[in-house]
Design a protein around this motif. Structure first.
Motif, PDB file in Angstrom:
ATOM      1  N   GLN A  64       0.784  -1.438   0.080  1.00  0.00           N
ATOM      2  CA  GLN A  64      -0.082   0.103   0.161  1.00  0.00           C
ATOM      3  C   GLN A  64       0.824   1.274   0.094  1.00  0.00           C
ATOM      4  O   GLN A  64       0.397   2.531   0.310  1.00  0.00           O
ATOM      5  CB  GLN A  64      -0.931   0.026   1.249  1.00  0.00           C
ATOM      6  N   SER A  66       4.398   3.146  -1.858  1.00  0.00           N
ATOM      7  CA  SER A  66       5.765   2.779  -2.658  1.00  0.00           C
ATOM      8  C   SER A  66       6.739   3.723  -2.172  1.00  0.00           C
ATOM      9  O   SER A  66       6.933   4.271  -1.167  1.00  0.00           O
ATOM     10  CB  SER A  66       5.210   3.311  -4.105  1.00  0.00           C
ATOM     11  N   ASP A  67       7.989   3.309  -2.943  1.00  0.00           N
ATOM     12  CA  ASP A  67       9.287   3.974  -2.561  1.00  0.00           C
ATOM     13  C   ASP A  67       9.563   5.389  -3.227  1.00  0.00           C
ATOM     14  O   ASP A  67      10.718   5.472  -3.457  1.00  0.00           O
ATOM     15  CB  ASP A  67      10.435   2.994  -2.506  1.00  0.00           C
ATOM     16  N   LEU A  68       8.552   5.795  -3.749  1.00  0.00           N
ATOM     17  CA  LEU A  68       8.659   6.968  -4.469  1.00  0.00           C
ATOM     18  C   LEU A  68       8.339   8.146  -3.700  1.00  0.00           C
ATOM     19  O   LEU A  68       7.442   8.435  -2.829  1.00  0.00           O
ATOM     20  CB  LEU A  68       7.479   7.016  -5.604  1.00  0.00           C
ATOM     21  N   GLY A  96      16.870   4.111  -0.821  1.00  0.00           N
ATOM     22  CA  GLY A  96      16.044   3.217  -1.505  1.00  0.00           C
ATOM     23  C   GLY A  96      14.950   4.070  -2.120  1.00  0.00           C
ATOM     24  O   GLY A  96      14.020   3.574  -3.030  1.00  0.00           O
ATOM     25  N   LYS A 122       0.891   6.269  -4.507  1.00  0.00           N
ATOM     26  CA  LYS A 122       1.111   6.006  -2.998  1.00  0.00           C
ATOM     27  C   LYS A 122       2.475   6.216  -2.621  1.00  0.00           C
ATOM     28  O   LYS A 122       3.020   5.242  -1.929  1.00  0.00           O
ATOM     29  CB  LYS A 122       0.487   4.741  -2.784  1.00  0.00           C
ATOM     30  N   ASN A 143      -5.331  15.037   2.996  1.00  0.00           N
ATOM     31  CA  ASN A 143      -5.972  13.762   3.302  1.00  0.00           C
ATOM     32  C   ASN A 143      -5.259  12.600   2.723  1.00  0.00           C
ATOM     33  O   ASN A 143      -5.624  11.323   2.765  1.00  0.00           O
ATOM     34  CB  ASN A 143      -7.315  13.639   2.272  1.00  0.00           C
ATOM     35  N   ASN A 145      -2.358  11.336   3.856  1.00  0.00           N
ATOM     36  CA  ASN A 145      -1.850  10.140   4.572  1.00  0.00           C
ATOM     37  C   ASN A 145      -0.398  10.008   4.734  1.00  0.00           C
ATOM     38  O   ASN A 145      -0.074   8.898   5.130  1.00  0.00           O
ATOM     39  CB  ASN A 145      -2.770   9.047   4.877  1.00  0.00           C
ATOM     40  N   ILE A 146       0.266  10.872   4.091  1.00  0.00           N
ATOM     41  CA  ILE A 146       1.774  10.745   3.855  1.00  0.00           C
ATOM     42  C   ILE A 146       2.399  11.954   4.363  1.00  0.00           C
ATOM     43  O   ILE A 146       1.866  12.991   4.557  1.00  0.00           O
ATOM     44  CB  ILE A 146       2.053  10.326   2.581  1.00  0.00           C
ATOM     45  N   PRO A 147       3.575  11.977   4.726  1.00  0.00           N
ATOM     46  CA  PRO A 147       4.307  13.161   4.811  1.00  0.00           C
ATOM     47  C   PRO A 147       4.398  14.061   3.694  1.00  0.00           C
ATOM     48  O   PRO A 147       4.675  13.720   2.689  1.00  0.00           O
ATOM     49  CB  PRO A 147       5.843  12.826   5.408  1.00  0.00           C
ATOM     50  N   ASP A 160       1.034  20.324   6.576  1.00  0.00           N
ATOM     51  CA  ASP A 160       1.768  19.279   7.142  1.00  0.00           C
ATOM     52  C   ASP A 160       3.253  19.875   7.888  1.00  0.00           C
ATOM     53  O   ASP A 160       3.018  20.690   8.818  1.00  0.00           O
ATOM     54  CB  ASP A 160       1.870  17.900   6.583  1.00  0.00           C
ATOM     55  N   HIS A 321       7.551  10.860  12.696  1.00  0.00           N
ATOM     56  CA  HIS A 321       6.983  12.278  11.949  1.00  0.00           C
ATOM     57  C   HIS A 321       5.896  13.008  12.719  1.00  0.00           C
ATOM     58  O   HIS A 321       5.114  12.686  13.284  1.00  0.00           O
ATOM     59  CB  HIS A 321       6.142  11.658  10.569  1.00  0.00           C
ATOM     60  N   SER A 323       4.180  16.977  12.447  1.00  0.00           N
ATOM     61  CA  SER A 323       3.990  18.495  11.641  1.00  0.00           C
ATOM     62  C   SER A 323       5.142  19.476  12.154  1.00  0.00           C
ATOM     63  O   SER A 323       5.057  19.460  13.641  1.00  0.00           O
ATOM     64  CB  SER A 323       2.717  18.964  11.651  1.00  0.00           C
TER      65      SER A 323
ATOM     66  N   MET B   1       1.233  15.115  12.071  1.00  0.00           N
ATOM     67  CA  MET B   1       0.039  14.813  11.369  1.00  0.00           C
ATOM     68  C   MET B   1      -0.252  13.379  11.926  1.00  0.00           C
ATOM     69  O   MET B   1       0.654  12.380  11.830  1.00  0.00           O
ATOM     70  CB  MET B   1       0.250  14.850   9.673  1.00  0.00           C
ATOM     71  N   ILE B   2      -1.251  13.283  12.422  1.00  0.00           N
ATOM     72  CA  ILE B   2      -1.684  11.862  12.826  1.00  0.00           C
ATOM     73  C   ILE B   2      -2.424  10.977  11.571  1.00  0.00           C
ATOM     74  O   ILE B   2      -3.268  11.527  10.789  1.00  0.00           O
ATOM     75  CB  ILE B   2      -3.020  11.914  13.913  1.00  0.00           C
ATOM     76  N   LEU B   3      -1.594   9.912  11.465  1.00  0.00           N
ATOM     77  CA  LEU B   3      -1.926   8.998  10.507  1.00  0.00           C
ATOM     78  C   LEU B   3      -3.232   8.140  10.837  1.00  0.00           C
ATOM     79  O   LEU B   3      -2.895   6.911  11.113  1.00  0.00           O
ATOM     80  CB  LEU B   3      -0.657   7.978  10.054  1.00  0.00           C
ATOM     81  N   ASP B   4      -4.327   8.806  10.754  1.00  0.00           N
ATOM     82  CA  ASP B   4      -5.479   8.129  10.970  1.00  0.00           C
ATOM     83  C   ASP B   4      -5.776   7.040  10.166  1.00  0.00           C
ATOM     84  O   ASP B   4      -5.334   6.851   9.063  1.00  0.00           O
ATOM     85  CB  ASP B   4      -6.713   9.169  11.143  1.00  0.00           C
ATOM     86  N   ARG B   6      -7.866   6.123   7.625  1.00  0.00           N
ATOM     87  CA  ARG B   6      -8.585   6.688   6.654  1.00  0.00           C
ATOM     88  C   ARG B   6      -8.906   5.393   5.918  1.00  0.00           C
ATOM     89  O   ARG B   6      -8.295   4.772   5.272  1.00  0.00           O
ATOM     90  CB  ARG B   6      -7.901   7.705   5.732  1.00  0.00           C
ATOM     91  N   ARG B   8      -9.594   3.857   2.258  1.00  0.00           N
ATOM     92  CA  ARG B   8      -9.438   4.078   0.931  1.00  0.00           C
ATOM     93  C   ARG B   8     -10.526   3.923  -0.034  1.00  0.00           C
ATOM     94  O   ARG B   8     -11.329   3.075   0.093  1.00  0.00           O
ATOM     95  CB  ARG B   8      -8.188   3.297   0.661  1.00  0.00           C
ATOM     96  N   LEU B  57      -0.218   1.915  -9.038  1.00  0.00           N
ATOM     97  CA  LEU B  57       0.232   0.894  -8.617  1.00  0.00           C
ATOM     98  C   LEU B  57      -0.398  -0.595  -9.308  1.00  0.00           C
ATOM     99  O   LEU B  57      -0.014  -1.282  -9.821  1.00  0.00           O
ATOM    100  CB  LEU B  57       0.593   0.490  -7.159  1.00  0.00           C
ATOM    101  N   ASN B 117      17.237  -0.353 -10.487  1.00  0.00           N
ATOM    102  CA  ASN B 117      15.849   0.031  -9.764  1.00  0.00           C
ATOM    103  C   ASN B 117      14.860   0.762 -10.382  1.00  0.00           C
ATOM    104  O   ASN B 117      13.692   0.317 -10.074  1.00  0.00           O
ATOM    105  CB  ASN B 117      16.512   1.154  -8.710  1.00  0.00           C
ATOM    106  N   TRP B 121      10.553  -0.620 -11.793  1.00  0.00           N
ATOM    107  CA  TRP B 121       9.148   0.275 -11.898  1.00  0.00           C
ATOM    108  C   TRP B 121       8.460  -0.311 -13.191  1.00  0.00           C
ATOM    109  O   TRP B 121       7.444   0.238 -13.462  1.00  0.00           O
ATOM    110  CB  TRP B 121       9.390   1.459 -11.675  1.00  0.00           C
TER     111      TRP B 121
END
Lengths: 336, 336
Positions: A64, A66-68, A96, A122, A143, A145-147, A160, A321, A323, B1-4, B6, B8, B57, B117, B121
């Motif tokens: 769920q 990726s490393d992007l 990575g 993602k 929304n 949910n990532i940094p 954030d 992590h 904010s 930021m709280i990773l609630d 959520r 999908r 993905l 790498n 992808w």
DNA sequence: ACTGGTATCGATACCGGTATCGGTACCATA
DNA sequence: TATGGTACCGATACCGGTATCGATACCAGT
């Protein structure tokens, strides 16, 4: 190149070659415990033997995430953002992670599309330029949910994390420095294409500080074309012919200022004797210029590096992590 | 930021909302035939209503190919490669493709890892700098089954497509131009860090042409530090103090040459009266310089654009793709 | 011999899309 | 009425990994 039907080497092939299950092969290759040394070795050898490469799509879909790292910048014509990218590349070295970038052309609509597109990968994190995205874009970011790291600006409300400096304050400080040098008849030169939100904020801070000292801009000239040395030279020539009594010109960036310097050299105007030139960014070119130009050195590479580092760290330990606002301060340099 | 936690939004949600199957929703959103207008509308509305974003993905995994373009460049400190990226960004605008980049630092090992790498992808194509990858890397590229474009060089054997110019020839032509100008006592200045394969090839071509005219380099100076204006200024100062009788200096790039120009201005040396300076790349900065510097303008932005365009086209119609060599020619400019 | 613990492994069920192919409904034609 | 064609739809099986959890083997302790 003929796209022949080459057989794809998958983890199942590695597993078969090593005589273990897919699962064991997966664990062995990732080094995620619970595999005997014998099997680890067998799997590694098998993978090398049949040239297994792995499939980020599959692992990311499964995980769920990726490393992007998504990076949205307004332009690549501006060295500043190339420096930001360089900082990012530096910080993620060996982590990575890999950066995907998109160029917004200072267009909020394009920026929204780029952010949306990147989110559908993602990514492990997002780095976007400035605090002034469209509301839709901000909602997506909030929304996601990532940094999310917004860079290069502080004047506004971050989604954030925020890594940058106050563009307003940078303008004010430059005004202050020029006032301290006794300058009174000050003009501003910018470029339409480059007249992004941040340049505007600097100009606001600049004029505000001037007005606190009871001064206003003696002239303002915004070119139509793209910013650059050539444009700076021409605009300076025009402004000075209309206002020969100027004792200072503040440019929206160093490229323009360098162009101004070349005009002054050609016109036999002493810099900073007869006129003071001030730019913004602290580009390498100014250091070697035969005249002294005032500038604010922006820590853009550091900003890119810090932004990326935050994402790398959050990627290693999501709990860490938080904010926050990381404030940098451009340093005024007098070119001597 | 709280990773609630959520929830999908997936295609299944859109389908449920629209009252159709996942498959119909998928077809409707992609506009790939066999869906009634009524359902198409319902699905589109449902998607907008619940804020569906899609998942690259999943679709890429299913389709065995992603909409990513991998780009490997040696450095971002060098404006040339920022320009290449700009050209790439320009060409893929609106194509739905997105660039992932990696910085190799002129290191073949890192380059191999980056290519490896990126391949995992399953990108739509790969753009790599130069023709001199490691054998392992070349093997990966050759077996990748996707369009591979090698840029910025022609001197060697391409894996697939090649878009660039001959570095050797560029060196030869510059030598020829300088000989035509009657220059005889010529020095070369480069930088160790920047002394990549391509700079070496230029130098080879350059010295070969000189020797055909019965000349050799009067001096060669390779700096240790990174290339740049400051380095150019210092190296020029050093070389000229050792060899005051030089009538020409050939630099490995324009940054160094510009630095040289600044030294000459400061030292009161007429350029090109007393000494001719020659660089490489055709950077914007040279145009506005108060002295004339000879340079080869490289079409780096065009190269990036062309390379990316080839991949975009192959992506739209795989059959159209074919191995080919697209040759550009740097134009020598005399700075006037 | 029996129990409990540890180390190792693999079958299975996903992740979220898409290709495929076999329906179903409906209309025109014979 | 039977037949064939067309338009549309959805169940199913993947794509290539990984999380989960139960199974197995083996050893120490009693």
């Amino acid at each position: 190149m003929i796209l022949d039907e080459r057989i794809r080497v998958t983890l199942a092939d590695v597993a078969a070659e090593a005589g273990v299950s897919k699962m064991t092969a997966s664990r062995a290759l990732r080094g995620s415990g619970d595999v005997s040394n014998t099997n680890t070795k067998k799997v590694r050898q098998a993978a090398r033997k049949i040239g297994y490469v792995g499939n980020h799509l599959a692992s990311s879909l499964s995980g769920q995430r990726s490393d992007l790292i998504g990076v949205a910048i307004p332009s690549l014509a501006n060295i500043v953002f190339a420096d930001v990218l360089a900082g990012i590349a530096e910080a993620i070295e060996g982590s990575g992670l890999q950066p995907v970038f998109g160029v917004t052309d200072y267009d909020l609509g394009k920026e929204y599309e780029i952010i949306r597109n990147m989110l559908s990968w993602k990514p492990a994190g997002l780095i976007v330029t400035g605090l002034d995205q469209s509301d839709d874009a901000k909602r997506l970011l909030a929304n996601a949910n990532i940094p999310v790291v917004q860079i290069m600006d502080l004047d506004g409300t971050p989604v954030d994390v925020c890594v940058g400096f106050s563009q307003r304050a940078a303008g004010e400080e430059m005004a202050e420095a020029l006032l301290d040098m006794g300058r009174k008849r000050i003009a501003y030169i910018g470029c339409g294409v480059d007249m992004d939100v941040r340049a505007k904020k600097r100009l606001e801070g600049f004029t505000e500080r001037l007005s606190r000292a009871g001064l206003k801009l003696a002239a303002t000239r915004i070119g139509d074309g793209p910013s650059g040395i050539t444009a700076g030279r021409e605009l300076t020539s025009e402004v000075l012919s209309e206002h020969p009594d100027l004792d200072c010109i503040y440019y929206s960036n160093d490229d323009l200022a360098a162009g101004g310097a070349f005009h002054c050299i050609a016109a036999g105007l002493a810099v900073p004797g007869a006129i003071t030139l001030a730019g913004f960014n602290g580009l390498d070119i100014l250091e070697s210029l035969p005249v002294e130009i005032v500038t604010s050195r922006t820590p853009r590479r550091e900003i890119g590096r810090t932004a990326a580092k935050l994402i790398v760290e959050a990627n290693n330990d999501a709990d860490k992590h938080q904010s926050q606002i990381l404030k940098y301060t451009p340093v005024i340099e007098f070119g001597d």
